[in-house]
Design an enzyme around this catalytic site. Structure first.
Site, short mmCIF file in Angstrom:
data_model
loop_
_atom_site.label_atom_id
_atom_site.label_comp_id
_atom_site.label_asym_id
_atom_site.label_seq_id
_atom_site.Cartn_x
_atom_site.Cartn_y
_atom_site.Cartn_z
N TYR A 262 82.87 48.07 84.51
CA TYR A 262 81.64 47.29 84.62
C TYR A 262 80.58 47.82 83.67
CZ TYR A 262 83.36 45.33 89.08
OH TYR A 262 84.07 44.70 90.05
N LEU B 2 78.93 28.14 95.49
CA LEU B 2 78.56 27.77 96.85
C LEU B 2 77.05 27.75 97.08
CD1 LEU B 2 81.44 29.61 98.72
CD2 LEU B 2 81.02 27.14 98.73
#
Length: 348
Positions: A53, A244
């Site tokens: 990351y 979502l």
């Protein structure tokens, strides 16, 4: 904030986990440190990183930066290190920005752990995870054409034994406390558990796989295995990479959003996705719920769920999630969600 056991380790973690994959790209270091403080103040004690990351995009020059940002927080707050259950990951085979793409092995584990410890500025990692299996995975939309026949069972099991021995040595040194998997299958998880019993290596405590209202590959064999064997699910992308929230409906692509950086959303983008999202947004609207908070509450209520990993690019997004941290869904809402799932199964 509800606390859940991390496998059989005796460690307790919050059922929401602060994801950090944007720390160092979309999220600056000062903002990241403020998020860490906010999360702790709200009762979240679990934070997840990886040596590869940040992402969006993954780049050679930024690999390890997320761990460094967490390490700088640790250095600035030495007395608070124990407030976090800190998780990170060893990159799998093919990731060319670490060890020239070498597979996870007994030889790579000590080097990878030492690198993470140095960047994190800590003496120990609470949960050390394998980011993906050497033999490949059906995750990340590979399920549509997954073919496991190319592997060699004896080779795979031999590699697992070697890794468990190396991990055992790291536990004995105090470098790691617990071991977890990521992007694993039911067969793979079962073998790690069996071989840990045989070798005395660390038992799998958790599995970090994608799971959300839109991605429910975990619901059958893995759910049963993990429930009965006390392997907690750490759900990544519980908001389906932001779908979502509803922010991508009707062709919208907000500036600075993941879709603005990764247009196809890692293979998630399709017309079926927008139809499925619409169904869940309608449920939230009908019951006066925020769709982000509803989606996370649904994940938290699953019987095999240990912790849902959310990412917040901004402090406002984090606060929005924290405001709904204790939401419990009614039976009526859960029933409507089940019907929507039947109508829109596996939209990506």
């Amino acid at each position: 904030m509800e606390m859940k056991p991390l496998g059989r380790t005796g460690i307790m973690v919050s059922d929401l986990c602060l994801g950090t994959m944007t720390f160092g790209t979309q999220t600056s270091e000062p903002d990241a440190h403020r998020q860490m403080d906010m999360a702790l103040a709200a009762g979240i004690n679990f934070i997840d990183a990886a040596e590869m990351y940040p992402v969006n995009p993954v780049a050679k020059e930024t690999v390890g930066r997320t761990e460094e940002i967490l390490g700088n927080w640790n250095a600035a707050n030495p007395s608070r290190r124990g407030e976090w259950v800190l998780a990170t990951k060893h990159s799998g085979e093919g990731f060319m920005h670490a060890r020239n793409g070498a597979p996870i092995s007994a030889e790579t584990i000590p080097e990878a752990i030492e690198g993470s410890l140095k960047r994190l500025q800590t003496d120990y990692i609470d949960l050390y995870q394998f980011h993906w299996p050497n033999r490949g995975s059906y995750m990340f939309r590979q399920n549509w054409h997954y073919d496991p026949s190319g592997g060699n069972r004896d080779v795979v099991l031999s590699e697992m034994r070697g890794c468990l021995e190396a991990l055992k040595q790291q536990v004995e040194k105090g470098n790691i406390r617990a071991f977890g998997l990521s992007n694993e299958s039911a067969w793979g998880t079962a073998q790690w558990l069996r071989l840990a019993d045989e070798t005395g290596g660390p038992r799998v405590a958790s599995i970090q796989n994608e799971y959300s209202l839109l991605c429910r590959l975990f619901d059958t064999d893995l759910a049963e295995l993990c429930l009965f064997e006390d392997v907690g699910l750490m759900a990544f992308s519980p908001l389906a990479a932001g779908f979502l929230s509803g922010k991508y409906q009707n062709g919208s692509v907000p500036d600075g959003s993941r879709m603005s950086l990764v247009p196809q959303m890692g293979g998630r983008k399709s017309e079926r996705v927008f139809d499925a999202v619409s169904a869940y947004l309608e449920i939230a609207d009908r019951h006066g719920l925020d769709p982000v908070q509803m989606s996370l509450a649904w994940c938290q209520a699953r019987p095999f769920m240990m912790s849902a990993i959310f990412g917040a690019t901004t402090e406002n997004q984090l606060q929005h999630i924290l405001n709904g941290a204790d939401l419990k869904l009614s039976g009526e809402v859960q029933a409507e969600i089940a019907e929507a799932h039947k109508a829109h199964p596996m939209p990506y």
